[in-house]
Design a protein around this motif. Structure first.
Motif, short mmCIF file in Angstrom:
data_model
loop_
_atom_site.label_atom_id
_atom_site.label_comp_id
_atom_site.label_asym_id
_atom_site.label_seq_id
_atom_site.Cartn_x
_atom_site.Cartn_y
_atom_site.Cartn_z
N ALA A 109 0.77 -1.27 0.02
CA ALA A 109 -0.17 0.04 0.12
C ALA A 109 1.20 1.34 0.06
O ALA A 109 0.64 2.28 -1.01
N LYS A 110 1.84 1.23 0.76
CA LYS A 110 2.80 2.33 0.97
C LYS A 110 3.54 2.60 -0.23
O LYS A 110 3.47 3.52 -0.89
N LEU A 111 3.92 1.37 -0.95
CA LEU A 111 4.50 1.56 -2.31
C LEU A 111 4.02 2.17 -3.17
O LEU A 111 4.43 3.00 -3.99
N GLN A 112 2.52 1.98 -3.34
CA GLN A 112 1.89 2.20 -4.45
C GLN A 112 1.35 3.70 -4.40
O GLN A 112 1.33 4.48 -5.46
N GLU A 113 1.56 4.35 -3.14
CA GLU A 113 1.36 5.88 -2.85
C GLU A 113 2.63 6.60 -3.04
O GLU A 113 2.60 7.86 -2.92
N ASP A 114 3.80 5.92 -3.14
CA ASP A 114 5.01 6.48 -3.02
C ASP A 114 5.65 6.83 -4.19
O ASP A 114 6.29 6.19 -5.06
N GLU A 115 5.80 8.14 -4.83
CA GLU A 115 6.56 8.41 -5.91
C GLU A 115 7.75 8.66 -5.93
O GLU A 115 8.41 8.74 -7.04
N ASN A 116 8.43 8.33 -4.78
CA ASN A 116 9.99 8.46 -4.58
C ASN A 116 10.53 6.98 -4.32
O ASN A 116 11.39 6.83 -3.65
N ALA A 117 9.60 5.94 -4.76
CA ALA A 117 10.18 4.61 -4.26
C ALA A 117 11.05 4.02 -5.18
O ALA A 117 10.88 4.14 -6.49
N VAL A 118 11.71 3.04 -4.85
CA VAL A 118 12.77 2.10 -5.41
C VAL A 118 12.46 0.76 -4.91
O VAL A 118 12.50 0.68 -3.54
N VAL A 119 12.14 -0.36 -5.50
CA VAL A 119 12.03 -1.56 -4.95
C VAL A 119 13.30 -2.31 -5.18
O VAL A 119 13.88 -2.39 -6.20
N LEU A 120 13.89 -2.63 -4.07
CA LEU A 120 15.02 -3.49 -4.02
C LEU A 120 15.06 -4.98 -3.67
O LEU A 120 14.76 -5.23 -2.54
N ASP A 121 15.44 -6.00 -4.52
CA ASP A 121 15.36 -7.12 -4.35
C ASP A 121 16.76 -7.57 -3.91
O ASP A 121 17.70 -7.31 -4.58
N VAL A 122 16.92 -7.95 -2.86
CA VAL A 122 18.50 -8.42 -2.41
C VAL A 122 18.80 -10.00 -2.41
O VAL A 122 19.62 -10.65 -1.90
N ALA A 152 11.49 -4.05 -9.65
CA ALA A 152 12.51 -4.23 -8.52
C ALA A 152 14.02 -4.29 -9.44
O ALA A 152 14.17 -4.96 -10.54
N ILE A 153 14.78 -3.59 -8.72
CA ILE A 153 16.28 -3.68 -9.27
C ILE A 153 16.89 -4.84 -8.20
O ILE A 153 16.58 -5.09 -7.11
N ASN A 154 17.98 -5.63 -8.68
CA ASN A 154 18.60 -6.82 -8.08
C ASN A 154 19.74 -6.53 -7.69
O ASN A 154 20.73 -6.21 -8.52
N ILE A 155 20.13 -6.33 -6.18
CA ILE A 155 21.56 -6.37 -5.77
C ILE A 155 21.70 -7.22 -4.80
O ILE A 155 21.00 -7.40 -3.61
N ASP A 156 22.39 -8.64 -5.05
CA ASP A 156 22.57 -9.54 -4.11
C ASP A 156 23.24 -9.28 -2.78
O ASP A 156 24.74 -8.89 -2.97
N ILE A 157 22.75 -9.44 -1.55
CA ILE A 157 23.24 -9.13 -0.49
C ILE A 157 24.53 -10.12 -0.12
O ILE A 157 25.30 -9.63 0.55
N TYR A 158 24.52 -11.35 -0.71
CA TYR A 158 25.48 -12.27 -0.42
C TYR A 158 26.85 -11.97 -1.22
O TYR A 158 27.90 -12.47 -1.05
N LYS A 159 26.91 -10.87 -1.95
CA LYS A 159 28.04 -10.47 -2.65
C LYS A 159 29.10 -9.65 -1.72
O LYS A 159 29.97 -8.98 -2.10
N GLY A 160 28.18 -9.41 -0.43
CA GLY A 160 29.23 -8.90 0.57
C GLY A 160 29.65 -7.42 0.30
O GLY A 160 29.05 -6.56 0.16
N GLN A 161 30.95 -7.13 -0.03
CA GLN A 161 31.68 -5.84 -0.04
C GLN A 161 31.06 -5.13 -1.54
O GLN A 161 30.59 -3.96 -1.69
N GLY A 162 30.82 -6.07 -2.45
CA GLY A 162 30.12 -5.80 -3.72
C GLY A 162 28.87 -5.38 -3.56
O GLY A 162 28.48 -4.23 -4.44
N GLN A 219 18.43 -7.08 7.23
CA GLN A 219 20.14 -7.02 7.30
C GLN A 219 20.27 -5.67 6.31
O GLN A 219 21.13 -4.81 6.68
N ALA A 220 19.96 -5.88 5.02
CA ALA A 220 20.06 -4.83 4.04
C ALA A 220 19.75 -3.58 4.59
O ALA A 220 20.38 -2.67 4.25
N CYS A 221 18.49 -3.35 5.09
CA CYS A 221 18.08 -2.01 5.55
C CYS A 221 18.90 -1.59 6.43
O CYS A 221 19.11 -0.41 6.48
#
Length: 104
Positions: free
Chosen positions: A10-23, A37-47, A73-75
């Motif tokens: 619901a929040k995402l639908q109303e947010d014009e400044n939103a980015v969906v991040l898939d980790v 969604a954009i994907n940035i794998d959290i298992y890449k550690g420093q990457g 953890q990403a948040c």
């Protein structure tokens, strides 16, 4: 901030400044992704840190993984890096019943 699926969407639908991040990993994304969604794998550690650091810190990030642990953890990492607004999807993609895009 941890949000239930309903509140997160619901929040995402109303947010014009939103980015969906898939980790999740690239393999996990083959199960489908939340639209946009954009994907940035959290298992890449420093990457992961390097890639996230290139994102616009003024945006609001809606973060998810498979079950909600890695995205929490990403948040946490993102808030330490100066991101002011991150929302973790509790239960993750495994409990998601909203729209799903298939990877092409």
């Amino acid at each position: 901030m941890n949000l239930t699926q309903e509140d997160w969407w619901a929040k995402l639908q109303e947010d014009e400044n939103a980015v969906v991040l898939d980790v999740r990993t690239a393999d996990e994304c083959l199960d489908g992704v939340i639209p946009g969604a954009i994907n940035i794998d959290i298992y890449k550690g420093q990457g992961f840190v390097y890639q996230v650091d290139e994102l616009d810190k003024s945006k609001n990030y809606y973060v998810y993984c498979k079950a909600g642990g890695r995205s929490a953890q990403a948040c946490h990492i993102m808030s330490q890096m100066g991101f002011s607004t991150t929302y973790n999807l509790m239960g993750g993609f495994s409990e998601w019943d909203g729209p799903v895009d298939e990877l092409k």
